[in-house]
Design a protein around this motif. Structure first.
Motif, PDB file in Angstrom:
ATOM      1  N   ALA A 147       7.117 -13.438   6.893  1.00 37.76           N
ATOM      2  CA  ALA A 147       6.040 -12.793   7.662  1.00 37.76           C
ATOM      3  C   ALA A 147       4.706 -13.142   7.021  1.00 37.76           C
ATOM      4  CB  ALA A 147       6.213 -11.271   7.654  1.00 37.76           C
ATOM      5  N   GLU A 148       3.628 -12.986   7.795  1.00 41.10           N
ATOM      6  CA  GLU A 148       2.298 -12.952   7.189  1.00 41.10           C
ATOM      7  C   GLU A 148       2.051 -11.475   6.901  1.00 41.10           C
ATOM      8  OE1 GLU A 148      -0.379 -13.143   5.177  1.00 41.10           O
ATOM      9  OE2 GLU A 148      -0.154 -15.184   5.910  1.00 41.10           O
ATOM     10  N   ARG A 149       2.072 -11.116   5.615  1.00 41.83           N
ATOM     11  CA  ARG A 149       2.070  -9.701   5.242  1.00 41.83           C
ATOM     12  C   ARG A 149       0.762  -9.264   4.574  1.00 41.83           C
ATOM     13  NH1 ARG A 149       2.090  -9.478   0.204  1.00 41.83           N
ATOM     14  NH2 ARG A 149       2.748 -11.255  -1.044  1.00 41.83           N
ATOM     15  N   ARG A 150      -0.215 -10.158   4.527  1.00 45.86           N
ATOM     16  CA  ARG A 150      -1.500  -9.789   3.903  1.00 45.86           C
ATOM     17  C   ARG A 150      -2.465  -9.327   4.989  1.00 45.86           C
ATOM     18  NH1 ARG A 150      -2.052 -15.595   1.243  1.00 45.86           N
ATOM     19  NH2 ARG A 150      -1.299 -16.000   3.363  1.00 45.86           N
TER      20      ARG A 150
ATOM     21  N   GLU B 106      -0.399 -12.486  -8.165  1.00 47.07           N
ATOM     22  CA  GLU B 106      -0.970 -12.229  -6.825  1.00 47.07           C
ATOM     23  C   GLU B 106       0.106 -12.042  -5.756  1.00 47.07           C
ATOM     24  OE1 GLU B 106      -2.470 -14.258  -9.589  1.00 47.07           O
ATOM     25  OE2 GLU B 106      -1.909 -15.785  -8.141  1.00 47.07           O
ATOM     26  N   GLU B 107       1.366 -12.263  -6.091  1.00 46.32           N
ATOM     27  CA  GLU B 107       2.429 -12.133  -5.091  1.00 46.32           C
ATOM     28  C   GLU B 107       2.621 -10.698  -4.624  1.00 46.32           C
ATOM     29  OE1 GLU B 107       6.222 -14.879  -4.602  1.00 46.32           O
ATOM     30  OE2 GLU B 107       6.040 -14.130  -6.633  1.00 46.32           O
ATOM     31  N   SER B 108       2.145  -9.733  -5.392  1.00 47.45           N
ATOM     32  CA  SER B 108       2.315  -8.328  -5.015  1.00 47.45           C
ATOM     33  C   SER B 108       1.014  -7.575  -5.252  1.00 47.45           C
ATOM     34  CB  SER B 108       3.439  -7.699  -5.847  1.00 47.45           C
ATOM     35  OG  SER B 108       3.266  -6.306  -5.963  1.00 47.45           O
ATOM     36  N   ALA B 109       0.709  -6.645  -4.337  1.00 45.52           N
ATOM     37  CA  ALA B 109      -0.495  -5.817  -4.481  1.00 45.52           C
ATOM     38  C   ALA B 109      -0.393  -4.880  -5.684  1.00 45.52           C
ATOM     39  CB  ALA B 109      -0.724  -5.007  -3.203  1.00 45.52           C
TER      40      ALA B 109
ATOM     41  N   THR C 252      -1.452   6.432  -6.248  1.00 45.95           N
ATOM     42  CA  THR C 252      -2.558   5.571  -5.823  1.00 45.95           C
ATOM     43  C   THR C 252      -2.524   4.309  -6.705  1.00 45.95           C
ATOM     44  OG1 THR C 252      -4.071   6.529  -7.433  1.00 45.95           O
ATOM     45  CG2 THR C 252      -3.980   7.586  -5.250  1.00 45.95           C
ATOM     46  N   LYS C 253      -3.341   3.335  -6.339  1.00 50.25           N
ATOM     47  CA  LYS C 253      -3.408   2.129  -7.181  1.00 50.25           C
ATOM     48  C   LYS C 253      -3.896   2.494  -8.586  1.00 50.25           C
ATOM     49  CE  LYS C 253      -3.572  -1.818  -4.159  1.00 50.25           C
ATOM     50  NZ  LYS C 253      -4.343  -2.968  -3.657  1.00 50.25           N
ATOM     51  N   TYR C 254      -4.814   3.437  -8.674  1.00 49.76           N
ATOM     52  CA  TYR C 254      -5.288   3.882  -9.987  1.00 49.76           C
ATOM     53  C   TYR C 254      -4.132   4.455 -10.805  1.00 49.76           C
ATOM     54  CZ  TYR C 254      -7.320   6.969 -13.481  1.00 49.76           C
ATOM     55  OH  TYR C 254      -7.607   7.620 -14.662  1.00 49.76           O
TER      56      TYR C 254
ATOM     57  N   PHE D 217       3.685   4.217  -2.103  1.00 49.65           N
ATOM     58  CA  PHE D 217       5.026   4.469  -2.632  1.00 49.65           C
ATOM     59  C   PHE D 217       5.605   3.126  -3.077  1.00 49.65           C
ATOM     60  CE2 PHE D 217       3.906   8.052  -0.139  1.00 49.65           C
ATOM     61  CZ  PHE D 217       4.504   9.132  -0.780  1.00 49.65           C
ATOM     62  N   PRO D 218       5.199   2.652  -4.263  1.00 49.34           N
ATOM     63  CA  PRO D 218       5.621   1.323  -4.699  1.00 49.34           C
ATOM     64  C   PRO D 218       7.142   1.222  -4.745  1.00 49.34           C
ATOM     65  CG  PRO D 218       4.736   2.585  -6.552  1.00 49.34           C
ATOM     66  CD  PRO D 218       4.427   3.353  -5.310  1.00 49.34           C
ATOM     67  N   THR D 219       7.658   0.139  -4.189  1.00 52.97           N
ATOM     68  CA  THR D 219       9.102  -0.013  -3.991  1.00 52.97           C
ATOM     69  C   THR D 219       9.567  -1.346  -4.575  1.00 52.97           C
ATOM     70  OG1 THR D 219       8.964   1.389  -2.036  1.00 52.97           O
ATOM     71  CG2 THR D 219      10.901  -0.033  -2.200  1.00 52.97           C
ATOM     72  N   TYR D 220      10.626  -1.272  -5.372  1.00 52.74           N
ATOM     73  CA  TYR D 220      11.136  -2.420  -6.111  1.00 52.74           C
ATOM     74  C   TYR D 220      11.950  -3.314  -5.169  1.00 52.74           C
ATOM     75  CZ  TYR D 220      12.915  -4.522 -10.519  1.00 52.74           C
ATOM     76  OH  TYR D 220      13.214  -5.344 -11.573  1.00 52.74           O
ATOM     77  N   VAL D 221      11.658  -4.611  -5.161  1.00 49.03           N
ATOM     78  CA  VAL D 221      12.352  -5.513  -4.228  1.00 49.03           C
ATOM     79  C   VAL D 221      13.872  -5.532  -4.451  1.00 49.03           C
ATOM     80  CG1 VAL D 221      10.441  -7.052  -3.625  1.00 49.03           C
ATOM     81  CG2 VAL D 221      11.793  -7.530  -5.675  1.00 49.03           C
ATOM     82  N   LYS D 222      14.317  -5.337  -5.685  1.00 53.28           N
ATOM     83  CA  LYS D 222      15.769  -5.307  -5.938  1.00 53.28           C
ATOM     84  C   LYS D 222      16.421  -4.149  -5.176  1.00 53.28           C
ATOM     85  CE  LYS D 222      16.131  -7.408 -10.539  1.00 53.28           C
ATOM     86  NZ  LYS D 222      16.514  -7.173 -11.940  1.00 53.28           N
ATOM     87  N   ASP D 223      15.712  -3.027  -5.081  1.00 52.79           N
ATOM     88  CA  ASP D 223      16.250  -1.873  -4.352  1.00 52.79           C
ATOM     89  C   ASP D 223      16.320  -2.163  -2.859  1.00 52.79           C
ATOM     90  OD1 ASP D 223      16.334  -0.601  -6.821  1.00 52.79           O
ATOM     91  OD2 ASP D 223      14.510   0.567  -6.491  1.00 52.79           O
TER      92      ASP D 223
END
Length: 313
Positions: free
Chosen positions: A74-77, A172-175, A236-238, A199-205
């Motif tokens: 996908a284009e996800r950005r 840069e592959e992940s925000a 948050t990102k912070y 809600f940061p989510t781990y790709v392995k999960d």
């Protein structure tokens, strides 16, 4: 000698990307015959397929005859989608609908990866039955992609997920991982968004959820439709940046929380938390604590290698 090739076949699109790599690995390590396809970074490990080329898509599906297709490409950005709407729509909508149609033609179960950005973020948490209202063009194209998939393949599944992180090839592959340099270079202060709830989510999960969903479907044809999966730590990102600093014993006093709504770039939902109880009730799911997942993902990018001793010993 005969090599024992597993009889269950899965095709993964976007297998060169952050999520696709994890999905390929998960199926490959769990007794599936996995074939990944990509485009720019495909060779030599994966098949090179342009998903906009309907003949190439038809050929790979008919040659390989997969039981399952996991559509990660996908284009996800969001900001790229706003600046290149036609290209994004081609990939996120048209190619997804065509892939779903081809999968249906060979009786394959398609899992379409979608996003929490189909919601406007005003009344979380969101169930699969809640009415989407995307704020930005990225969310709109992914929602149109969902519709195109389900119209062309009524047995397909849509899996909505939030912001991802994992073992990146580049920060840069992940925000989430892209913040690591700001965390590490503590000699200059860095402004960090403290408005949007993520809600940061781990790709392995997510990869595990895809495999569990596929295996459940092999036993039960009623497994289809829309599903949600997400990490359950709200940050948050912070707050993520502070957690990253903490995980690596780095200072965080140079990080500045910005509580105003961002004014540049594509609009973002304030809190698009996903309710994951539907998958949980099927006995599907896996959640890695953020600190554990982020440590695993980021330690190769540590600038000051002395920290490795304190982190791992």
């Amino acid at each position: 000698e005969d090599v024992d090739i597993p009889s269950r076949r899965v095709l993964i699109t976007g297998a060169t990307g952050l999520l696709g790599r994890a999905v390929f690995k998960e199926f490959n390590e769990n007794n599936w015959n996995a074939v990944g396809c990509g485009y720019r970074r495909a060779q030599p490990r994966f098949e090179q397929i342009n998903l906009l080329d309907s003949i190439a898509v038809h050929d790979i599906i008919h040659d390989f005859q997969p039981h399952v297709v996991v559509h990660c490409a996908a284009e996800r950005r969001p900001d790229v989608v706003e600046s290149q709407p036609d290209a994004a729509s081609q990939l996120n909508v048209a190619a997804s609908g065509n892939l779903a149609k081809e999968a249906a033609g060979v009786g394959a179960f398609l899992i379409y990866i979608s996003t929490d950005y189909v919601f406007d973020g005003t009344s979380p948490p969101y169930k699969e039955t809640d009415v989407p209202n995307p704020l930005n063009l990225y969310g709109k194209t992914k929602l149109e992609g969902e519709k195109a998939v389900l119209e062309n393949n009524e047995g397909a599944a849509v899996l909505r997920i939030p912001v991802l992180y994992g073992e990146v090839e580049r920060l840069e592959e992940s925000a989430v991982t892209v913040m690591f340099d700001k965390v590490q270079f503590s000699n200059k202060s860095a402004n960090m968004d403290h408005w949007q709830q993520r809600f940061p989510t781990y790709v392995k999960d997510v990869a595990t959820v895809c495999r569990q969903l596929a295996e459940k479907r092999m036993l039960d044809p009623s497994v289809k439709g829309t599903f949600h999966w997400s990490g359950n730590e709200q940050m948050t990102k912070y707050e993520m940046a502070c957690a990253i600093a903490d995980a690596f014993n780095l200072p965080s006093t140079h990080l500045r929380p910005i509580t105003d709504c961002p004014v540049v770039g594509a609009l973002r939902p304030r809190n698009a938390q996903l309710d994951c109880s539907k998958l949980e009730m099927l006995g599907i799911g896996q959640r890695t604590p953020f600190r554990a997942g982020i440590k695993e993902s980021l330690w190769p990018f540590l600038v000051d290698k002395r920290w490795r001793q304190t982190v791992f010993h």
